[in-house]
Design a protein around this motif. Structure first.
Motif, mmCIF file in Angstrom:
data_model
loop_
_atom_site.group_PDB
_atom_site.id
_atom_site.type_symbol
_atom_site.label_atom_id
_atom_site.label_comp_id
_atom_site.label_asym_id
_atom_site.label_seq_id
_atom_site.Cartn_x
_atom_site.Cartn_y
_atom_site.Cartn_z
ATOM 1 N N PRO A 240 0.816 -1.226 0.000
ATOM 2 C CA PRO A 240 0.000 0.000 0.000
ATOM 3 C C PRO A 240 0.847 1.271 0.000
ATOM 4 C CG PRO A 240 -0.921 -1.596 1.527
ATOM 5 C CD PRO A 240 0.401 -2.152 1.085
ATOM 6 N N TYR A 241 1.955 1.270 0.734
ATOM 7 C CA TYR A 241 2.841 2.444 0.723
ATOM 8 C C TYR A 241 3.524 2.599 -0.632
ATOM 9 C CZ TYR A 241 6.922 5.367 1.680
ATOM 10 O OH TYR A 241 7.899 6.346 1.619
ATOM 11 N N MET A 242 3.990 1.521 -1.199
ATOM 12 C CA MET A 242 4.685 1.593 -2.487
ATOM 13 C C MET A 242 3.747 2.021 -3.607
ATOM 14 S SD MET A 242 7.794 0.724 -1.652
ATOM 15 C CE MET A 242 8.732 0.181 -3.076
ATOM 16 N N LYS A 243 2.442 1.840 -3.394
ATOM 17 C CA LYS A 243 1.462 2.262 -4.398
ATOM 18 C C LYS A 243 1.194 3.762 -4.356
ATOM 19 C CE LYS A 243 -1.442 -1.820 -5.190
ATOM 20 N NZ LYS A 243 -2.802 -2.386 -5.005
ATOM 21 N N THR A 244 1.544 4.426 -3.254
ATOM 22 C CA THR A 244 1.225 5.851 -3.146
ATOM 23 C C THR A 244 1.969 6.647 -4.191
ATOM 24 O OG1 THR A 244 2.963 6.186 -1.474
ATOM 25 C CG2 THR A 244 0.749 5.695 -0.676
ATOM 26 N N ASP A 245 1.416 7.809 -4.502
ATOM 27 C CA ASP A 245 2.013 8.665 -5.528
ATOM 28 C C ASP A 245 3.452 9.017 -5.158
ATOM 29 O OD1 ASP A 245 2.516 11.577 -6.763
ATOM 30 O OD2 ASP A 245 1.004 10.541 -7.963
ATOM 31 N N LYS A 246 4.310 9.074 -6.162
ATOM 32 C CA LYS A 246 5.723 9.347 -5.915
ATOM 33 C C LYS A 246 5.946 10.701 -5.255
ATOM 34 C CE LYS A 246 7.438 6.454 -9.713
ATOM 35 N NZ LYS A 246 8.177 6.423 -11.002
ATOM 36 N N THR A 247 5.023 11.631 -5.471
ATOM 37 C CA THR A 247 5.174 12.947 -4.829
ATOM 38 C C THR A 247 4.933 12.875 -3.330
ATOM 39 O OG1 THR A 247 2.842 13.519 -5.227
ATOM 40 C CG2 THR A 247 4.449 14.109 -6.944
ATOM 41 N N GLN A 248 4.347 11.773 -2.864
ATOM 42 C CA GLN A 248 4.072 11.598 -1.436
ATOM 43 C C GLN A 248 5.103 10.689 -0.770
ATOM 44 O OE1 GLN A 248 1.568 13.506 -0.112
ATOM 45 N NE2 GLN A 248 1.598 14.262 -2.231
ATOM 46 N N GLN A 249 6.167 10.386 -1.495
ATOM 47 C CA GLN A 249 7.234 9.556 -0.951
ATOM 48 C C GLN A 249 8.567 10.291 -1.044
ATOM 49 O OE1 GLN A 249 7.465 5.351 -2.090
ATOM 50 N NE2 GLN A 249 5.553 5.578 -3.224
ATOM 51 N N LYS B 214 20.541 1.362 -4.801
ATOM 52 C CA LYS B 214 20.055 2.462 -5.645
ATOM 53 C C LYS B 214 18.536 2.462 -5.742
ATOM 54 C CE LYS B 214 23.912 3.073 -8.896
ATOM 55 N NZ LYS B 214 24.277 3.012 -10.331
ATOM 56 N N GLY B 215 17.965 1.305 -6.027
ATOM 57 C CA GLY B 215 16.526 1.240 -6.270
ATOM 58 C C GLY B 215 15.704 1.343 -5.005
ATOM 59 N N TRP B 216 16.075 0.565 -3.980
ATOM 60 C CA TRP B 216 15.222 0.462 -2.790
ATOM 61 C C TRP B 216 15.487 1.589 -1.799
ATOM 62 C CZ3 TRP B 216 11.192 -2.845 -2.404
ATOM 63 C CH2 TRP B 216 10.552 -2.954 -1.174
ATOM 64 N N PHE B 217 16.751 2.015 -1.667
ATOM 65 C CA PHE B 217 17.109 2.995 -0.649
ATOM 66 C C PHE B 217 17.199 4.428 -1.195
ATOM 67 C CE2 PHE B 217 18.057 -0.841 1.543
ATOM 68 C CZ PHE B 217 18.007 -0.546 2.892
ATOM 69 N N TYR B 218 17.629 4.579 -2.438
ATOM 70 C CA TYR B 218 17.801 5.919 -3.003
ATOM 71 C C TYR B 218 16.649 6.322 -3.921
ATOM 72 C CZ TYR B 218 22.662 6.171 -1.369
ATOM 73 O OH TYR B 218 23.806 6.216 -0.591
ATOM 74 N N GLY B 219 15.744 5.409 -4.222
ATOM 75 C CA GLY B 219 14.656 5.710 -5.151
ATOM 76 C C GLY B 219 13.293 5.512 -4.525
ATOM 77 N N VAL B 220 12.254 5.836 -5.284
ATOM 78 C CA VAL B 220 10.873 5.659 -4.822
ATOM 79 C C VAL B 220 10.047 4.855 -5.824
ATOM 80 C CG1 VAL B 220 10.879 7.752 -3.419
ATOM 81 C CG2 VAL B 220 10.157 7.889 -5.814
#
Length: 807
Positions: A500-509, A585-591
């Motif tokens: 559910p968190y990963m589905k949220t809009d990227k602007t909210q992460q 890179k993907g999990w820690f530095y990205g959304v």
């Protein structure tokens, strides 16, 4: 989209070209992976300069370097708890040892209680307004509260430190100091050279506030008493290190604490009917405990189950009595980064001292709680403390301290300090509780006691990197919960729980690698996402053996030291031999989320050019094609054809079998077989199927591709493809999978390992969408609400029976 059941192509392989089948397999494995329009190279290149340059303090392997250093701060504190006015009055002497290679002209201290001043940065930067419906009384109180991190405080009290004395401990001379919000700079008489120490004295006092559950007090109107949970209560040294110099980021409430190690001697004066628990070992139990309590404590030292030191009956009696004086409890703690304590006349106290690691060294597990916590706390708290130390110690380092305490602070929440934690979870007034309340209490005790390892032993910078203590600790909490109860309802850790968190809009992460005070959605970001990432590494990317070894090595390397994120990333790779830069890179530095789409499956088979085999295959195909609906019905509806009734209508073709094997076929078959090598013949005779699976990376986050294949005989098989399959094309890939059986269904991520945010596109052939269910109900039906199962059971019992609060 083509359906699996009708997909059939054949490689037309002749005697001379049959070997090209193997080449085609390789081509399909990497089909459509080229092109500059993709980001794959960026995702899979090494992090390089994104991480700090290694040096003699912190090596490229992630280990402390030969010149690693850290400062030391020792404290001698005398404090009094003013129960009548809810106030702390204290004096301390700090001895600061400069182990750095630098000369220091001034020292920085943290004044965390200044967070609650009305002019603090935290209070001044509160946001919000009045909506169309107005404002609730709670909201109005919060506006008037001295800080945005707690509410409901009223009255005319002022909050924050009152600093009354700052002196040189040796000469008694006043020291010049400057207070900048939650930080204080002290100017020392002469520069502190490397290897030297300096001691100074500070006198201070403050009014106790409630702060999340991290510290404060709880008032019980029925009996008029307070439980006190006292933390970040004295001016503490800021960290000076090789990474930041002075770490004096202001305390804004969300980012927690960054502290140096040191030794503590603390004298705590409280009303003489209070029971005190604290960081370290009590030095004067003989002066503060009754003879009965001392005897019980001695019994607990040899018990494998908790022994009650102060009973509920004794605590209830103390609630009603009035203190007749004061007592001073003296504690010492060695090599800790902080000190906290709890005090109340309401406390029940139980303890046991056990050899947790079977190494001959006993550790105290203790709990302090008021009657409002029973029966849950008496049954579970101390046993949970011991279990946590065992679980964490087995996968990190053995717990080095002599005691670990769980204290029942409030109905919810929790907070950690060395050797002591304040934890929530409370049953109803009638002693019943829901399963969620029980699991929540056990979970929060595991979490807060577990913080002894991260960050109390592995001493991370919480002010900047919340995930380094909260995320790693939540991951270990998840493992400890599963070891506690096989069906434990862990909130965090399993990949599907973060969807559910990963589905949220990227602007909210924001990325995990965000400074603590700048994090949105603090719980999912700092706790759940890093914990889930570690679980994915352990279960899917690295495997348990490699992960567990590397994680333990990280804890061993950095126990009683202060690692940075780069030290963690590098150690995990160094000790496992697994390149994880793409994952960091993907999990820690990205959304970006994981969303893999099983877009297409093509079915191939090698076409056997043996004339005999070809005719057999053609015959089987022709027979299958005859099974049309018309032909099936005609078998019964047409009683007799003309040819069947009149033999004169038959000729050569009525008896001709086009699929019959001729002498010519046999000769050609022998020639064909003799042209094949032994390996080619075995491959051809295997009858293998070749499925070309096309997977799209719709979410953007590279992850391993896990495919379950269900066969027509009812069996299944799992194919695991490393994330590096995306290294040349991060948009879509094709993979050829050979099987000896026919596949009826393909499923991506069948065990929910990669936090895929859309599982509707994970099956081929596509599964029908699940129906939206509606409820069929009887008009006027009633279902009881608001009661936990214990209360319902208690309510339904016959008169004269009673349901226990324990289960």
């Amino acid at each position: 989209m083509k359906k699996l059941s009708v997909l059939g192509r054949a490689f037309r392989v002749t005697e001379l070209l049959f070997a090209t089948l193997l080449i085609l397999q390789a081509l399909f494995s990497f089909a459509q992976q080229g092109g500059n329009q993709y980001n794959a190279n960026t995702r899979f290149e090494q992090m390089g300069t994104e991480l700090p340059t290694p040096n003699t303090y912190r090596t490229a392997s992630g280990a402390p370097g030969k010149d690693y250093w850290q400062q030391k701060a020792d404290y001698d504190i005398k404090a009094e708890l003013d129960d009548a006015n809810q106030k702390i009055i204290g004096t301390e002497v700090i001895t600061y040892t400069n182990k750095s290679p630098d000369e220091l002209r001034y020292l920085w201290l943290q004044l965390d209680q200044n967070l609650f001043e009305k002019s603090s940065i935290n209070a001044m930067t509160k946001t919000g307004g009045v909506d169309a419906q107005g404002m609730s009384f709670n909201a109005l109180q919060n506006v008037n509260a001295p800080s945005s991190v707690f509410g409901g405080i009223s009255g005319d009290k002022e909050y924050g430190y009152k600093i009354t004395v700052v002196k040189d401990a040796k000469t008694g001379a006043d020291l010049k100091y400057t207070i900048n919000n939650t930080m204080m700079r002290i100017e020392i008489p002469t520069p502190l050279k490397p290897g030297l120490s300096y001691a100074f004295r500070i006198d201070w006092n403050y009014n106790i506030t409630n702060y999340y559950g991290r510290s404060g007090m709880e008032f019980f109107p029925k009996d008029g008493n307070y439980n006190y949970f006292i933390a970040h209560w004295f001016p503490r040294m800021a960290v000076y290190d090789d990474v930041n110099g002075w770490q004096h980021k202001q305390f804004l409430g969300q980012g927690e604490f960054t502290l140096p190690f040191g030794d503590y001697k603390v004298e705590i004066t409280v009303p003489n009917d209070h029971i005190v628990g604290a960081t370290g070992e009590c030095q004067n139990y003989d002066k503060v405990l009754s003879a009965t309590q001392a005897k019980r404590l001695q019994q607990a030292a040899n018990s494998k189950t908790p022994v009650v030191i102060v009973t509920q009956e004794e605590a209830v009696a103390a609630e009603k009595a009035k203190p007749t004086g004061k007592k001073t409890w003296i504690y010492k703690a060695t090599n800790v980064r902080d000190f906290a304590f709890t005090s109340s006349r309401k406390f029940i106290w139980d303890a046991m001292q056990t050899d947790i690691y079977n190494n001959g060294r006993k550790i105290w597990s203790m709990s302090f709680y008021s009657k409002e916590g029973n029966p849950l706390w008496g049954q579970y708290s101390t046993r949970t403390v011991e279990h946590t130390l065992r679980s964490y110690g087995n996968r990190t380092v053995q717990y080095p301290y002599p005691v670990a305490i769980s204290c029942h602070a409030t109905a919810g929440g929790g907070m950690e300090y060395p050797m002591i934690s304040f934890n929530g979870g409370r049953p109803e007034a009638d002693g019943t509780y829901s399963e969620g309340t029980k699991a929540g209490m056990i979970g929060v005790i595991i979490h807060e006691v577990g913080h002894n390892f991260f960050p109390m032993i592995v001493n991370t910078d919480e002010r900047q990197w919340s995930w380094m203590d909260e995320g790693l600790n939540t991951f270990c909490q998840y493992l400890a919960e599963q070891e506690w109860d096989r069906n434990f309802p862990s909130r965090r850790g399993e990949p599907q729980n973060i969807v559910p968190y990963m589905k949220t809009d990227k602007t909210q992460q924001v990325p995990i690698m965000s400074s603590s005070d700048n994090i949105m959605a603090f719980g999912p970001n700092a706790y759940a996402k890093p914990a889930t990432g570690l679980n994915i590494l352990r279960e899917t990317v690295m495997g348990r053996e490699l992960f567990d070894y590397a994680f333990k090595e990280y804890a061993r390397r950095w126990a009683f030291k202060s690692p940075t994120p780069a030290d963690f990333f590098r150690t995990m790779e160094d000790a496992s031999g697994v390149d994880l830069d793409w994952f960091w890179k993907g999990w820690f530095y990205g959304v970006e989320p994981a969303d893999q789409d099983l877009a297409e499956v093509e079915w191939y088979a090698a076409d056997n050019q043996d004339p005999i085999a070809k005719k057999a295959a053609e015959k089987a195909d022709a027979e299958a094609k005859k099974q049309t609906l018309s032909n099936i019905r005609n078998q019964t509806d047409i009683k007799q054809t003309v040819v069947e009734a009149d033999s004169t209508m038959r000729d050569f073709y009525n008896s001709y079998d086009r699929y019959a094997v001729t002498a010519s076929d046999k000769q050609k078959s022998e020639q064909y077989k003799s042209s094949l090598s032994e390996d080619e013949r075995k491959l051809l005779e295997s009858g293998k199927n070749y499925y070309v699976v096309k997977v799209k990376n719709k979410g953007g986050l590279p992850m391993p591709v896990i495919i379950k294949m269900d066969y027509e005989d009812g069996t299944s098989e799992i194919v695991r493809i490393p994330a590096e399959i995306w290294r040349l094309n991060d948009k879509e890939v094709k993979k050829t999978i050979p099987t000896t059986k026919k596949v009826t269904k393909f499923t991506l991520d069948p065990f929910y390992e990669i936090a895929d945010i859309d599982t509707d596109n994970n099956a081929f052939p596509r599964e029908p969408e699940k129906p939206t269910k509606f409820q069929a109900f009887k008009q006027g039906s009633f279902r009881p609400q608001g009661q936990n199962p214990m209360q319902q059971a208690k309510q339904s019992q016959p008169a004269g029976t009673q349901t226990s609060g324990k289960n």
